[in-house]
Design a protein around this motif. Structure first.
Motif, PDB file in Angstrom:
ATOM      1  N   GLU A 296      20.970  -3.284   4.258  1.00 46.41           N
ATOM      2  CA  GLU A 296      20.529  -2.031   4.676  1.00 46.41           C
ATOM      3  C   GLU A 296      20.168  -2.359   6.387  1.00 46.41           C
ATOM      4  O   GLU A 296      20.482  -0.983   6.923  1.00 46.41           O
ATOM      5  N   VAL A 410       0.186   0.303   2.392  1.00 45.35           N
ATOM      6  CA  VAL A 410       1.238  -0.455   2.856  1.00 45.35           C
ATOM      7  C   VAL A 410       2.471  -0.152   3.408  1.00 45.35           C
ATOM      8  O   VAL A 410       3.538  -0.080   2.624  1.00 45.35           O
TER       9      VAL A 410
ATOM     10  N   ARG C  59       0.764  -2.439  -4.436  1.00 46.28           N
ATOM     11  CA  ARG C  59       0.561  -1.732  -3.896  1.00 46.28           C
ATOM     12  C   ARG C  59       1.753  -0.199  -3.422  1.00 46.28           C
ATOM     13  O   ARG C  59       1.613  -0.015  -2.304  1.00 46.28           O
ATOM     14  N   HIS C  60       2.622  -0.166  -4.641  1.00 50.25           N
ATOM     15  CA  HIS C  60       3.072   0.740  -4.365  1.00 50.25           C
ATOM     16  C   HIS C  60       4.129   0.619  -2.643  1.00 50.25           C
ATOM     17  O   HIS C  60       3.322   2.217  -1.629  1.00 50.25           O
ATOM     18  N   CYS C  61       4.881  -0.453  -1.958  1.00 44.86           N
ATOM     19  CA  CYS C  61       4.811  -0.293  -0.578  1.00 44.86           C
ATOM     20  C   CYS C  61       5.951   0.853  -0.051  1.00 44.86           C
ATOM     21  O   CYS C  61       6.735   1.107  -1.296  1.00 44.86           O
ATOM     22  N   THR C  62       5.788   0.766   0.926  1.00 48.68           N
ATOM     23  CA  THR C  62       6.888   2.076   1.723  1.00 48.68           C
ATOM     24  C   THR C  62       7.850   1.225   1.553  1.00 48.68           C
ATOM     25  O   THR C  62       9.226   1.762   1.806  1.00 48.68           O
ATOM     26  N   GLU C  63       7.965   0.094   1.696  1.00 50.20           N
ATOM     27  CA  GLU C  63       9.429  -0.530   2.102  1.00 50.20           C
ATOM     28  C   GLU C  63       8.795  -1.651   1.101  1.00 50.20           C
ATOM     29  O   GLU C  63       8.973  -2.932   0.900  1.00 50.20           O
TER      30      GLU C  63
END
Lengths: 410, 501, 142
Positions: A296, A410, C59-63
């Protein structure tokens, strides 16, 4: 802009996702040696166990390549790289030009020279899907299997086929199994578990000589076998890079943005040797998670967004017949050992930071919290150290930190 | 002890086929009634500790619990009832004064339930509150007797300080100490949103609540807890507490164990020492003394805030009220004998004082007869339980209503009446931080706002039914009430006719 | 995207969220039938120490590190919601190793599970939020 990717596994998929997150226009071509569509090699043992099938174990399907407008050339090998002309020659003679190139060529099994090895008819390695199919086709319920190498690959292979064969014997030069990831005491636990399942081990030993169906060990023991699996190790595939003049150690040397010593060429995955966080030096980190993150990073950098991957550490999550093992980081510094029924935990601390851990059994719960401590290099005197030793918990962090971790997006 | 005369009043009934042993009953009972037996994998309950607060019942996700009255009985005896016998056992064992919490549960007549409200039929048609304007805004304070004009002939519109209420209901005095910080916060937030007022009680005003001053009535009680100039000026009105309906004649008592840092700071008293408010204010022994304090407070606040004098409803309440009206007070608050309390001697709570309905009627009548009714507003409290009670009270002559028990019930109180133990499972009558946590002011204030909004709507409906569109027109309008099953003496005191007459 | 947030100021450590979670993901519509005499494996973890308690869920992280670590490609992102295709999971625990919140764990059937905001079960809205008696858990955008 033409992006070219050599290799079609985890790192390649990540490179594609990295590029497309920044650049929707550029052309992407992938050259993959294996004829199967992108899959993750670690799954082959599960395939043999029947826990997955070829369709389910597909990591990225054809739709993924179509959706991302990637031209996929499978079953084709890249055999020559000209860094000056910016071309790659394939085994069918085709020459491909590129603007930016990623080498994600992975690794290959290492076959050490051994006396009489050429006499062994049923000899296998255990890395690719083709290897798995070949082994699966050959074994029978009365087969005696000899595995060279009590490492991650050898033992996963054993787990994959144990209930389909008569017996499995494992030989390793090291004094303990899983020597690359476990300490002495930990490996004894795991070995006991595996022996209880039916595996036989000959450690601190090696094969002196082979006959067609027998291995004579250094210790004098003679092991009869029907099939041999060589799993003593893998080496990164660096021939292409070396020949083209790139800097190569054990793997292709890259920086934190996965750039090699030659402009417009990146490397990612098992073939790359990248800066590792804890030691501060370059290491080959052959783990799927690192392959993805490296890919990535390379993809984004190639497409113009530089986000160095600064938190690379060695990590492993593996299980054998229900016993889970998770390890990470470096095994140096002060050690703290916690054992109880069904749980083994060894933590490594240096300079007020957690730098490594070994977790077996029940201790693996919520291990990611320990991993984050290593990656973030969290100062241990800012958290409740006693609590975090007992169990990984967010409770160990200060209230304000918790509120940030759990209270915001997050 | 060797012989236990007291059998638990309640039995915990658990439906074993519904119990999923989630243990929430165990985790949430402050009295340690339930626990999980690992050996059998079942819950065990010790009902001798149960106070019937319903915390476990309300939280049980599968409705597996209920609390029932024990059917263990004494021989039937109309005179020597079981509770009377048990009280003697308790006192024989402890030698102590029996303490009780909340309002008296004894079966005295409830006059609210013996009065009926009128409705329009043919003439003076009903008004639909959803289609036509209804006025429930009320102003509390001294009202002028005559119209005055200045030299130019223009009307002088200045009045003495008034409290503006968007609804004719306020939250009555409950001290910080008897109830929790979160309970006070819920009351303050709700008063703000509703456009009414809450009362600090005798515990002073916590510094975090000064920001709600525009909706706060600060109380000056006999112990003068937390009283300083900043305090007096922080609220919108000052209430001098002469008495409390639940325990007329005696003061308050907050045990030292409940006096932590916060309470000590707010009340301005030493940590962990019992806070005892004396029965009388030791500087008030006559109406003239009261007048002196009233004006001292007005001076201290520059005559900008109305002064309330709160008394318990006792014999001769009308004479007392008349005196208070003449002392310069702007508002008289009368607290009936059914009012609640955090802790009081049981005998006083159950036997002292008179019903608010009768007290209100006689005070209103007396002040009108003496021509001084407009010099004070009347606020009444002491077990106002519904919007119907509110309508009846206003019809009998009240300007506004104080509620406290109703408010606590809206916050989650189940009237288990063990506030004095300090282990309120609902986080209301406790200072234990673990328990106080259970009352989230966001939820609490929403419940209070909902309750009073609902009551206000019902009040409008009932008023509309009577053909009245303003609280002003209902006030003291005794013709809107009729008595039922009341004797002549009661009807005469209430100033209403019997239904049908 | 709305997520579940826990406010430790109001969490009472009553554990009701765990039971509602286990019920919601049981596939049954009667709580007693779903949970009686069963060991529950809720998709959130309650941490309790002294008087502080709070629930931790995905947290359903964006990363999402779990998604990047999954060797089977079983974890994917659907409009911000991170979901696990349990038929692909081989139970390797790589995601457990990666998640900095410790939000993943084995389910009753041994494959990996985590909070999916009740978007994938019959309830639609997170039941832990509805079941919390003290509004310690909220479902909102931040």
């Amino acid at each position: 802009m033409h992006y070219l990717i050599i290799g079609n596994s985890i790192a390649a998929a990540a490179v594609i996702e990295g590029i497309r997150s920044q650049d929707q226009e550029g052309a992407i071509t992938v050259v993959g040696e294996e004829r199967q569509v992108c899959y993750a090699r670690p799954l082959i043992s599960y395939l043999l166990q029947g826990k997955t099938d070829e369709e389910k174990m597909c990591y990225r399907d054809q739709a993924f390549f179509d959706r991302n407008r990637v031209s996929l050339l499978s079953g084709t090998r890249a055999c020559h790289l000209d860094a000056k002309e910016k071309t790659v020659t394939l085994d069918d003679g085709t020459s491909l030009g590129y603007d930016r190139l990623v080498l994600s060529t992975g690794s290959s099994p290492f076959i050490p020279p051994m006396q009489g090895l050429d006499l062994v008819k049923n000899r296998f390695t255990f890395l690719t899907l083709d290897d798995a199919h070949a082994l699966s086709a050959a074994i029978r319920s009365d087969s005696r299997i000899l595995i060279l190498g009590a490492g991650l690959i050898g033992l996963k292979c054993a787990e994959g086929i144990l209930d389909r064969v008569r017996s499995i014997t494992v030989v390793d030069l090291a004094p303990r199994i899983l020597a690359s990831i476990l300490d002495g005491q930990g490996s004894v636990h795991v070995q006991a578990h595996l022996q209880q399942k039916g595996l036989t081990f000959h450690l601190s030993d090696r094969v002196k000589e082979f006959t067609a169906n027998e291995a004579l060990l250094e210790s004098g023991t003679i092991v009869g076998f029907d099939m041999l699996v060589v799993a003593v190790g893998v080496k990164p595939n660096t021939e292409l890079a070396k020949e083209a003049g790139l800097m190569v150690n054990r793997g292709i040397v890259v920086d934190q943005s996965m750039r090699t010593s030659v402009k417009d060429i990146w490397a990612a995955g098992d073939c790359a040797e990248a800066p590792e966080l804890v030691s501060g030096s370059n290491r080959v980190l052959p783990l799927l998670c690192n392959a993805y993150l490296q890919g990535e990073t390379a993809g984004k950098d190639m497409a113009g967004k530089t986000e160095p991957f600064t938190q690379a550490i060695a990590m492993n999550a593996i299980s054998f017949f229900g016993l889970h093992v998770i390890t990470a980081g470096l095994y140096e510094g002060e050690e703290k050992l916690f054992t109880e029924e069904g749980s083994y935990k060894r933590l490594f601390i240096k300079d007020n930071r957690l730098i490594g851990y070994i977790l077996i059994g029940k201790a693996v719960e919520r291990a990611g919290i320990y991993t984050a401590l290593i990656r973030n290099q969290t100062a241990l005197d800012t958290i409740d150290f006693d609590l975090i030793c007992r169990q990984p918990a967010l409770m160990a962090f200060a209230k304000s930190v918790r509120q940030q971790q759990l209270g915001g997006s997050v | 002890m060797a012989i236990n005369y007291l059998y638990p009043d309640f039995e915990v009934q658990r439906n074993e086929s519904r119990c999923i042993t989630c243990r929430v009953c165990e985790r949430q009972c402050a009295n340690l009634v339930h626990h999980y037996d690992a050996e059998t994998g079942r819950m065990i309950s010790d009902e001798s500790l149960c106070v019937n607060c319903h915390r476990c019942v309300s939280l049980c996700p599968t409705r597996a619990l209920k609390i029932v009255k024990t059917d263990h009985v004494f021989k039937e005896n109309a005179n020597w009832k079981g509770e009377v016998i048990q009280d003697i056992y308790r006192q024989a064992e402890t030698g102590g004064v029996l303490l009780a919490s909340m309002g008296t549960p004894k079966p005295y007549p409830v006059y609210w339930d013996k009065m009926l409200i009128n409705a329009s039929q043919v003439t003076n048609p009903s008004i639909d509150p959803l289609r036509e304007p209804m006025e429930t805004t009320t102003f509390l304070g001294k009202k002028s007797t005559s119209i005055r004009r200045d030299e130019q002939g223009k009307l002088i519109t200045e009045t003495s300080p008034q409290l503006k209420l968007d609804i004719p209901i306020m939250f009555s005095a409950m001290s910080y100490g008897s109830i929790s910080y979160n309970a006070h916060k819920s009351l303050a937030l709700a008063a703000q949103r509703l456009g009414t007022f809450y009362n600090t009680g005798e515990g002073g005003l916590h510094e975090d609540f000064y920001r709600y001053g525009a909706n706060t009535i600060v109380q000056v009680a006999s112990g003068r807890f937390g009283v300083h100039p900043g305090y007096l000026n922080a609220g919108s009105a000052i209430e001098i507490k002469m008495g409390q309906g639940a325990k007329p004649g005696i003061g308050g008592h907050l045990p030292g164990s409940k006096i932590g840092q916060d309470i000590s700071k707010t009340r301005m008293i030493p940590l962990h020492s019992d806070a005892i408010s004396p029965a009388p204010h030791h500087d008030i022994y006559s109406i003239e003394d009261l007048r002196q304090l009233v004006f001292a407070l007005k001076e201290a606040t520059n005559y900008t805030k109305p002064i309330i004098v709160k008394v318990a409803a006792v014999h001769n309440i009308s004479a007392i009220a008349s005196g208070i009206a003449r002392s310069g007070a702007d508002i008289i608050a009368i607290d009936g004998f059914r009012g609640g309390t955090g802790a009081a001697p049981a005998r006083i709570r159950d036997n002292v004082g008179i019903p608010i309905e009768l007290a209100l009627a006689s005070v209103d009548e007396r002040l009108r007869a003496e021509g001084i009714r407009n010099q004070v507003s009347l606020v009444v409290g002491g077990s106002i339980r519904s919007s119907a009670d509110v309508i009846k009270a206003i019809a009998l002559g009240a300007d506004a209503i104080y509620i406290a028990t109703s408010a606590l019930i809206a916050l989650g109180c189940h009237l288990c009446r063990t506030c004095h133990s300090g282990k309120c499972n609902w986080g209301i009558a406790t200072q234990n931080p673990e328990l106080v946590k259970r009352l989230n002011p966001e939820i609490g204030s929403e419940h209070l706002v909902n309750l009073l909004t609902a009551w206000n709507h019902e009040i409008k409906e009932m008023m509309g039914g009577m053909g009245i569109n303003s609280i002003e027109a209902l006030k003291g309008n005794r013709l809107m009430l009729r008595g039922i099953a009341l004797c002549d003496a009661e009807l005469k005191i209430l100033g209403i006719s019997h239904a049908g007459a | 995207m709305k997520r579940v947030y826990v406010n430790e100021a109001w969490c009472l450590g009553c554990h009701l969220c765990e039971y509602y979670c286990a019920y919601a993901n049981s596939g049954l519509n009667d709580m007693v039938k779903a949970l009686k005499d069963k060991t529950i494996r809720p998709r959130l973890t309650i941490e309790q120490e002294g008087t502080i308690s709070f629930a931790v869920s995905c947290r359903h992280c964006t990363e999402p590190l779990c998604m990047k670590s999954c060797i089977a490609g079983a974890i994917s992102c659907k409009d911000g919601l991170i979901v696990i295709d349990q038929s692909k999971c081989v139970n390797c625990y790589s995601c457990i190793m990666a998640c900095p919140y410790g939000a993943l764990m084995p389910s009753v059937e041994q494959v990996m599970q985590k909070c999916e905001l009740c978007a994938t079960n019959s309830h639609g809205q997170p039941v832990c939020v509805q079941g919390c008696p003290n509004k310690a858990i909220v479902y909102e955008e931040r």
